[in-house]
Enzyme design. Structure first.
Site, PDB file in Angstrom:
ATOM      1  N   GLU A 150     -10.910   6.745 108.137  1.00 25.83           N
ATOM      2  CA  GLU A 150      -9.522   6.542 108.578  1.00 25.83           C
ATOM      3  C   GLU A 150      -8.612   7.660 108.087  1.00 25.83           C
ATOM      4  O   GLU A 150      -7.674   7.430 107.303  1.00 25.83           O
ATOM      5  CB  GLU A 150      -8.995   5.186 108.103  1.00 25.83           C
ATOM      6  CG  GLU A 150      -9.565   4.033 108.869  1.00 25.83           C
ATOM      7  CD  GLU A 150      -8.880   2.708 108.564  1.00 25.83           C
ATOM      8  OE1 GLU A 150      -8.182   2.610 107.546  1.00 25.83           O
ATOM      9  OE2 GLU A 150      -9.044   1.777 109.353  1.00 25.83           O
ATOM     10  N   GLU A 308     -14.481  -1.069 112.832  1.00 30.57           N
ATOM     11  CA  GLU A 308     -14.044  -2.154 111.948  1.00 30.57           C
ATOM     12  C   GLU A 308     -13.118  -3.088 112.693  1.00 30.57           C
ATOM     13  O   GLU A 308     -12.259  -2.645 113.454  1.00 30.57           O
ATOM     14  CB  GLU A 308     -13.198  -1.612 110.785  1.00 30.57           C
ATOM     15  CG  GLU A 308     -13.847  -0.688 109.836  1.00 30.57           C
ATOM     16  CD  GLU A 308     -12.830  -0.225 108.774  1.00 30.57           C
ATOM     17  OE1 GLU A 308     -11.789  -0.886 108.580  1.00 30.57           O
ATOM     18  OE2 GLU A 308     -13.076   0.811 108.156  1.00 30.57           O
TER      19      GLU A 308
HETATM   20  C1  GLA Z   1      -9.247  -0.117 106.762  1.00 30.76           C
HETATM   21  C2  GLA Z   1     -10.291   0.581 105.912  1.00 30.76           C
HETATM   22  C3  GLA Z   1     -11.232  -0.368 105.238  1.00 30.76           C
HETATM   23  C4  GLA Z   1     -10.496  -1.593 104.763  1.00 30.76           C
HETATM   24  C5  GLA Z   1      -9.798  -2.246 105.920  1.00 30.76           C
HETATM   25  C6  GLA Z   1      -9.113  -3.529 105.555  1.00 30.76           C
HETATM   26  O1  GLA Z   1      -9.558  -0.276 108.055  1.00 30.76           O
HETATM   27  O2  GLA Z   1     -11.018   1.545 106.597  1.00 30.76           O
HETATM   28  O3  GLA Z   1     -11.811   0.311 104.150  1.00 30.76           O
HETATM   29  O4  GLA Z   1      -9.564  -1.215 103.816  1.00 30.76           O
HETATM   30  O5  GLA Z   1      -8.818  -1.361 106.361  1.00 30.76           O
HETATM   31  O6  GLA Z   1      -8.440  -4.096 106.651  1.00 30.76           O
END
Ligand code: GLA
Ligand code: ZN
Length: 665
Positions: A150, A308
């Site tokens: 991210e 995710e």
């Molecule tokens: C992000 C991160 C993860 C986690 C999620 C929680 O997407 O990439 O490591 O912290 O948020 O929602």
């Protein structure tokens, strides 16, 4: 483009085995198999566990878990582990820490505490990537590389001195000289003329509003700086691990707007994204759909990977609502409906400690003996049947333009309304289409627009000449074009196009606007056939342009609100809507536009709250029906429902919250 090597609809998620004693690892793999989990993303935050001191590596644990996963038939999306530097690195090199707009250092203690341009951070990150690629490039479990994590979630923009230096170099590449920069930034305003490159700083907090083009260029630079970082890691992977696809997880959520992903897609082999439903939004499900359609647009229509999402609650909202039972399945399939072929979650096993211990997971604190895990197992069985649609594409004949750079400019200082969000029109129109069963691709203006029956240009405030010409060319080629208020106003440097708004689209639309009359969040304006919100303006319809609706109150009474200029010689019409009509009026307008474009809904007459899309390939077509309501609905359809594993003859019954995915005859 190399593709994520899976022939099934893969389920999986972030896996952090370093948080658990080893006996748990064996149970993890057994449970993954039970839930039909076929991939994990490993090592995302593992730097300090892989390199506990400079140049000293501890790979034994990763060797062991990779072997175990492979033996369990689980593919690994292996992280380069560079998302967060270890404490020893920031202690030795505090200059890698990011700095905020006020000049405050952001200290270690959370995550992503690194400056995007730090050469020191880059050197260490690339060195770790080299170690991992050297050691694991032939490991049979490694099916993909996950670079960083991210990008920009927490460390952008950085305003440090190192970034200032890189910004100057970036500007020197963009502009032939200081004179060109002064022109582009309009520095004749407020005595901002630069006479030496060294005078240029990041747009740090000043006494009042910063120069908007300076701010815009800093956003462009910041996105490019992180892309440059990704390329540096990727170069190592290309050298040492050719043939293994590479991704990084984008964040195509509404509230994340730091990176211009349209520039990033050439650097990933698989477009992957993260998505979390935000309860505080007025229309969270519509936002999910928009995000999916945007991700598919970035992937050029190809299947993409949801890296995710959450099985239930997240940990970072004011109230972290649990999902309804059934919603874990429905939300996952909502992404598949929009083109995802891989479904990942954060995370496999809910943490015992740390900031995310109350974030849901596939295996909750309660353990596998839980309703949530049983729902995950049920989804695993469904995913096993959905393999046949992998590779198919979502059908859509409508494009909605989305350009991060236009959003950045529209979010700049001192606009006609700082309360109007840059995506208001895009999301309202997307939602209205979605409510009518019409799927739209959300695409960058540089996409090939000629194949669409309808092109929507929502609040495209900044537009280049080239992109404006592409919209006109789409109309010329026969597409209906619907442009909203506050589009085509400024050029690439955010200089206003003169002679009347909406400068870049004035000729196409056959209108001329002399003045904006923006509306506050609580204000409305009466229209002859409804109510306008957020915006109004003084429109003149030029000869040959039809007025479809007028303003019915206030200073603009009787003036055009919605217009249409009919296309000639096979060209589509150009529609202009100078306010955001209420849902009913907007819906009626869209019905007219869709009928002119010849666009039919995927399924006609669906009740509101029942979402539908169709995916198609040479092998067949699959109809998705997702019931987001509390009521049961029956939909006319025929085929084989892969969710219920049962034939459907004439009609399918959707339970409250239920989903059907029909292989159509
Ligand atoms: C992000 C991160 C993860 C986690 C999620 C929680 O997407 O990439 O490591 O912290 O948020 O929602
Ligand atoms: Zn910096």
């Amino acid at each position: 483009m190399r593709s994520w090597p899976t022939k099934t609809l893969a389920l999986g998620g972030d896996y952090n085995p370093e948080q658990w004693p080893r006996p748990v690892w064996d149970e993890d793999i057994e449970l993954m198999r039970r839930a039909n989990v076929s991939f994990v993303s490993l090592g995302i935050f593992s730097w300090s566990w892989l390199e506990p001191a400079k140049g000293e590596y501890e790979f034994e644990w990763l060797d062991t878990i990779l072997d175990k996963l492979h033996a369990g038939g689980i593919a690994v999306d292996l992280a380069t582990a560079t998302a967060t530097p270890p404490p020893w690195l920031s202690a030795a090199h505090p200059e890698i820490l990011p700095v905020d707009v006020d000049g405050h250092t952001l200290w270690p203690g959370s995550r992503q505490t690194w400056c995007p341009t730090s050469p020191v951070f880059r050197e260490y990150a690339v060195a770790l990537t080299r170690q991992l690629a050297t050691r694991y490039h032939e490991h049979p479990a490694v099916a993909m590389w996950h670079v960083s994590n991210e990008y920009a979630c927490h460390n952008l923009p950085c305003y440090c001195d190192e970034c200032a230096r890189h910004f100057r170099t970036w500007l020197q590449r963009r502009y032939p000289g200081l004179e060109a920069l002064n022109d582009a930034w309009g520095t004749a305003f407020w005595s901002q003329r630069y006479t030496d490159w060294g005078q240029i700083l990041p747009p740090r907090r000043s006494t009042t509003f910063n120069n908007p083009t300076h701010v815009l260029d800093y956003k462009r630079f910041s996105s490019d700086a992180l892309l440059d970082h990704m390329r540096a890691e990727r170069a190592v992977l290309d050298e040492l691990s050719p043939g293994v696809p590479v991704t990084t997880n984008f964040m195509t959520l509404d509230h994340f707007r730091h990176l211009d992903y349209s520039q990033w897609t050439p650097t990933v082999d698989v477009v992957s994204t993260d998505h979390y439903l935000v309860d505080t939004l007025e229309h969270p499900r519509a936002e999910l759909a928009y995000s999916g359609d945007l991700t598919r647009g970035l992937a050029g229509g190809a299947p993409w990977m949801l890296m995710e999402h959450s099985t239930s609650a997240v940990n970072w909202q004011p109230t972290n609502h649990a999902k309804d039972f059934g919603q874990t399945i429905r939300d996952a399939l909502a992404h598949v409906a929009r083109g995802a072929d891989t479904i990942g979650w954060f995370q496999w096993r809910q943490s015992r400690a740390g900031s995310e211990k109350f974030h849901s997971a596939l295996v909750p604190h309660a353990g596998a003996d839980s309703a949530r895990f049983r729902e995950v197992e049920e989804l695993g069985r469904i995913a096993g049947r959905l393999g046949e649609l992998v590779g198919s594409r979502v059908e859509s004949r409508v494009a909605i333009l989305h350009d991060y750079q236009a959003i950045w400019a529209a979010e700049g200082p001192c606009m006609p309304s700082s309360e109007l969000d840059a995506l208001t029109a895009a999301q309202a129109i997307h939602r209205a289409l979605h409510d009518r069963g019409v799927t739209a691709d959300v695409v960058h203006p540089s996409a090939d627009l000629t194949a669409y029956a309808l092109v929507v240009v929502p609040q495209l405030y900044l537009v280049t000449d080239e992109h404006a010409a592409a919209v006109a060319a789409a109309a010329e080629a026969g597409a209906e074009v619907l442009v909203t208020y506050f589009s085509g106003i400024s050029d690439e440097n955010d200089h206003v196009r003169l002679g009347g708004y909406p400068g870049a689209f004035r000729d196409l639309l056959g209108v001329r606007v002399e003045e904006f009359f923006p509306l506050g969040p609580d204000e409305t304006v009466a229209l002859a056939d409804g109510t306008g919100t957020w915006w109004s303006e003084d429109v003149t319809a030029l000869p040959g342009t039809d007025v479809l609706t007028t303003y019915a109150a206030g200073p603009l009474t009787g003036r055009p609100a919605v217009t249409r200029r009919a296309g000639t010689d096979g060209a589509g019409s150009a529609w202009y809507v100078s306010t955001l009509p209420d849902d009913t009026a907007l819906g009626a307008l869209l019905d007219d536009v869709l009928s002119a474009a010849g666009v039919e809904p995927t399924v006609a007459g669906l009740p509101r709250g029942v979402e539908t899309t169709r995916r198609r390939s040479d092998e067949g077509s699959w109809l998705f029906l997702l019931n987001h309501t509390d009521a049961e609905h029956t939909v006319a359809a025929t085929g084989y429902d892969l969710v219920a594993d049962a034939p459907v003859d004439g009609s399918v019954r959707l339970a409250p919250g239920g989903v059907a995915v029909l292989r159509e005859d």
